[in-house]
Design a protein around this motif. Structure first.
Motif, PDB file in Angstrom:
ATOM      1  N   ASP A   1      37.812  40.793  31.106  1.00 45.84           N
ATOM      2  CA  ASP A   1      38.496  40.059  32.643  1.00 45.84           C
ATOM      3  C   ASP A   1      39.011  41.033  33.655  1.00 45.84           C
ATOM      4  O   ASP A   1      38.734  40.449  34.916  1.00 45.84           O
ATOM      5  CB  ASP A   1      39.076  38.835  32.564  1.00 45.84           C
ATOM      6  CG  ASP A   1      38.520  38.077  31.529  1.00 45.84           C
ATOM      7  OD1 ASP A   1      36.967  38.092  31.135  1.00 45.84           O
ATOM      8  OD2 ASP A   1      39.542  36.780  30.931  1.00 45.84           O
ATOM      9  N   ASP A   2      39.834  41.604  33.571  1.00 45.20           N
ATOM     10  CA  ASP A   2      40.461  42.857  33.982  1.00 45.20           C
ATOM     11  C   ASP A   2      39.587  43.770  34.832  1.00 45.20           C
ATOM     12  O   ASP A   2      39.361  43.402  35.953  1.00 45.20           O
ATOM     13  CB  ASP A   2      41.464  44.102  32.915  1.00 45.20           C
ATOM     14  CG  ASP A   2      42.603  43.390  33.216  1.00 45.20           C
ATOM     15  OD1 ASP A   2      42.661  42.076  33.767  1.00 45.20           O
ATOM     16  OD2 ASP A   2      43.266  44.065  32.622  1.00 45.20           O
ATOM     17  N   ALA A   3      37.705  44.476  34.381  1.00 46.53           N
ATOM     18  CA  ALA A   3      37.210  44.724  34.958  1.00 46.53           C
ATOM     19  C   ALA A   3      35.905  44.083  35.874  1.00 46.53           C
ATOM     20  O   ALA A   3      35.889  44.254  36.899  1.00 46.53           O
ATOM     21  CB  ALA A   3      36.693  45.720  33.734  1.00 46.53           C
ATOM     22  N   LYS A   4      36.484  42.877  35.492  1.00 51.56           N
ATOM     23  CA  LYS A   4      35.516  42.039  36.136  1.00 51.56           C
ATOM     24  C   LYS A   4      36.386  41.764  37.688  1.00 51.56           C
ATOM     25  O   LYS A   4      35.254  41.487  38.760  1.00 51.56           O
ATOM     26  CB  LYS A   4      35.072  40.809  35.675  1.00 51.56           C
ATOM     27  CG  LYS A   4      34.006  41.249  34.232  1.00 51.56           C
ATOM     28  CD  LYS A   4      33.890  40.198  32.929  1.00 51.56           C
ATOM     29  CE  LYS A   4      33.405  40.582  31.934  1.00 51.56           C
ATOM     30  NZ  LYS A   4      33.926  39.149  31.252  1.00 51.56           N
ATOM     31  N   ALA A   5      37.004  41.412  37.331  1.00 59.48           N
ATOM     32  CA  ALA A   5      37.836  41.015  38.904  1.00 59.48           C
ATOM     33  C   ALA A   5      37.880  41.792  39.834  1.00 59.48           C
ATOM     34  O   ALA A   5      37.865  41.791  41.080  1.00 59.48           O
ATOM     35  CB  ALA A   5      39.489  40.355  38.734  1.00 59.48           C
ATOM     36  N   ALA A   6      38.399  42.929  39.092  1.00 58.05           N
ATOM     37  CA  ALA A   6      38.401  44.276  39.824  1.00 58.05           C
ATOM     38  C   ALA A   6      36.872  44.524  41.041  1.00 58.05           C
ATOM     39  O   ALA A   6      36.764  44.881  42.101  1.00 58.05           O
ATOM     40  CB  ALA A   6      38.226  45.757  39.307  1.00 58.05           C
ATOM     41  N   LEU A   7      35.785  43.973  39.823  1.00 65.24           N
ATOM     42  CA  LEU A   7      34.891  44.518  40.447  1.00 65.24           C
ATOM     43  C   LEU A   7      34.524  43.473  42.015  1.00 65.24           C
ATOM     44  O   LEU A   7      33.600  43.928  42.737  1.00 65.24           O
ATOM     45  CB  LEU A   7      33.487  44.827  39.507  1.00 65.24           C
ATOM     46  CG  LEU A   7      31.789  45.105  39.848  1.00 65.24           C
ATOM     47  CD1 LEU A   7      31.994  45.701  40.452  1.00 65.24           C
ATOM     48  CD2 LEU A   7      30.782  43.359  38.521  1.00 65.24           C
TER      49      LEU A   7
END
Length: 336
Positions: free
Chosen positions: A213-219
């Motif tokens: 989720d962290d990566a998706k939120a960043a993207l």
């Protein structure tokens, strides 16, 4: 009050919007260029390729005859793939000229014309002059046909330079599960609708690679910054991008298995070739062409869009997704 409306395009979104209009008490003619699809919708009241298991109302009339679909209609709704918007508009203007009629034109497609990079409303307006239209409205926002079909709560935007025209569309579509807001920032609404598909490809790829989720939120966050940057350069209101057709549409497209662009990215992340992904999808993946347009527009305007460039490199230069992610993470530190 019952009104006749023509819906051009019987894919998932077009057919479900037609269904909404019928449920709202309007007379609806749905146009398709497939005789087989028309027969299925008129006789079985199904559209299995696009909406498996869904039953359409018997009142919905489907036809391959554009003149029959449009005759007497107060509004014409385009819901066809971006690549055929211009030829369909060219067909429509001949019919409108013959019928000597001037309906309200609406479109619910998302993308930019390949080559010209023009927004859909620009393409339609080029082909259909003010002589043959009473207004132009964009219908866009966070929406999946599958969820509207089951009457899930959905909020979208009707955008037009003419607020009265936007309000007419609002009145046509609003009901107890579909709420429409009006907006006068057509550039922002169409820009958000088009470019979120590019970021959705990236979000799907992250999922396919196993990122959390962290990566998706960043993207999504940094992707929205790029969309806003490009949109504002073309005259959009920056506030539009924190609304339904900006962050709202981005969230729904980057997080849902209903999104073709997300599913395409997911398969790319799992290692499938772009050719196989396109073949497996069987439906238009708007983000692929839109990524090329976004990349080229960013080059023209000298706008920094590193995520878009990374996705472009994967799609068009055969770059490795993992290497592009590594490149993004190792960029020079910046302020937000």
């Amino acid at each position: 009050m019952t009104k006749k409306i023509a819906v051009l395009g019987a894919g998932s979104w077009g057919s479900i919007l037609a269904n909404v209009l019928v449920e709202n008490g309007h007379e609806v003619n749905l146009w398709s260029n497939s005789e087989e699809q028309v027969q299925e919708l008129n006789i079985k009241h199904t559209n299995e390729k696009y909406m498996p298991g869904f039953k359409y109302p018997e009142e919905l009339v489907t036809t391959t005859n554009l003149k029959d679909a449009v005759k007497g209609a107060v509004a014409v709704l385009f819901v066809v793939p971006t690549k055929v918007i211009r030829p369909v508009a060219q067909q429509l203007v001949e019919v409108l000229d013959e019928l000597d009629t001037k309906p309200l034109l609406i479109h619910a497609s998302k993308g930019l014309e390949l080559g010209t990079h023009k927004r859909i409303s620009e393409v339609i307006s080029e082909e259909i002059s003010a002589k043959h239209r009473s207004g132009m409205v964009v219908l866009s926002g966070p929406s999946h046909a599958e969820e509207v079909a089951r009457k899930d709560i959905t909020l979208i935007t009707a955008a037009s330079d003419d607020l009265l025209a936007a309000k007419k569309v609002q009145n046509l579509f609003m009901n107890n599960y579909l709420r429409i807001y009006t907006n006068t920032d057509v550039i922002g609404v169409e820009t958000g609708a088009a470019f979120k598909n590019v970021i959705a490809l990236g979000a799907g790829a992250l999922h396919g690679l196993g990122y959390g989720d962290d990566a998706k939120a960043a993207l999504m966050t940094r992707g929205l910054a790029e969309i806003s940057r490009l949109g504002v350069a073309f005259g959009a209101d920056p506030m539009t991008f924190i609304g339904l057709s900006g962050v709202g549409d981005l969230i729904v497209t980057c997080t849902s298995v209903h999104s073709r662009n997300w599913r395409a990215g997911d398969q790319l992340g799992q290692g499938k070739s772009l050719e196989d992904v396109i073949k497996d999808m069987g439906m238009v993946i708007e983000g692929i062409n839109t990524c090329k347009a976004a990349y080229e527009l960013a080059q023209q305007k000298d706008i920094e869009m590193p995520i878009t460039q990374a996705i472009y490199n994967v799609l068009y230069n055969g770059a490795s997704i993992k290497q592009e992610i590594s490149g993004l993470m190792q960029r020079e530190g910046k302020t937000e």
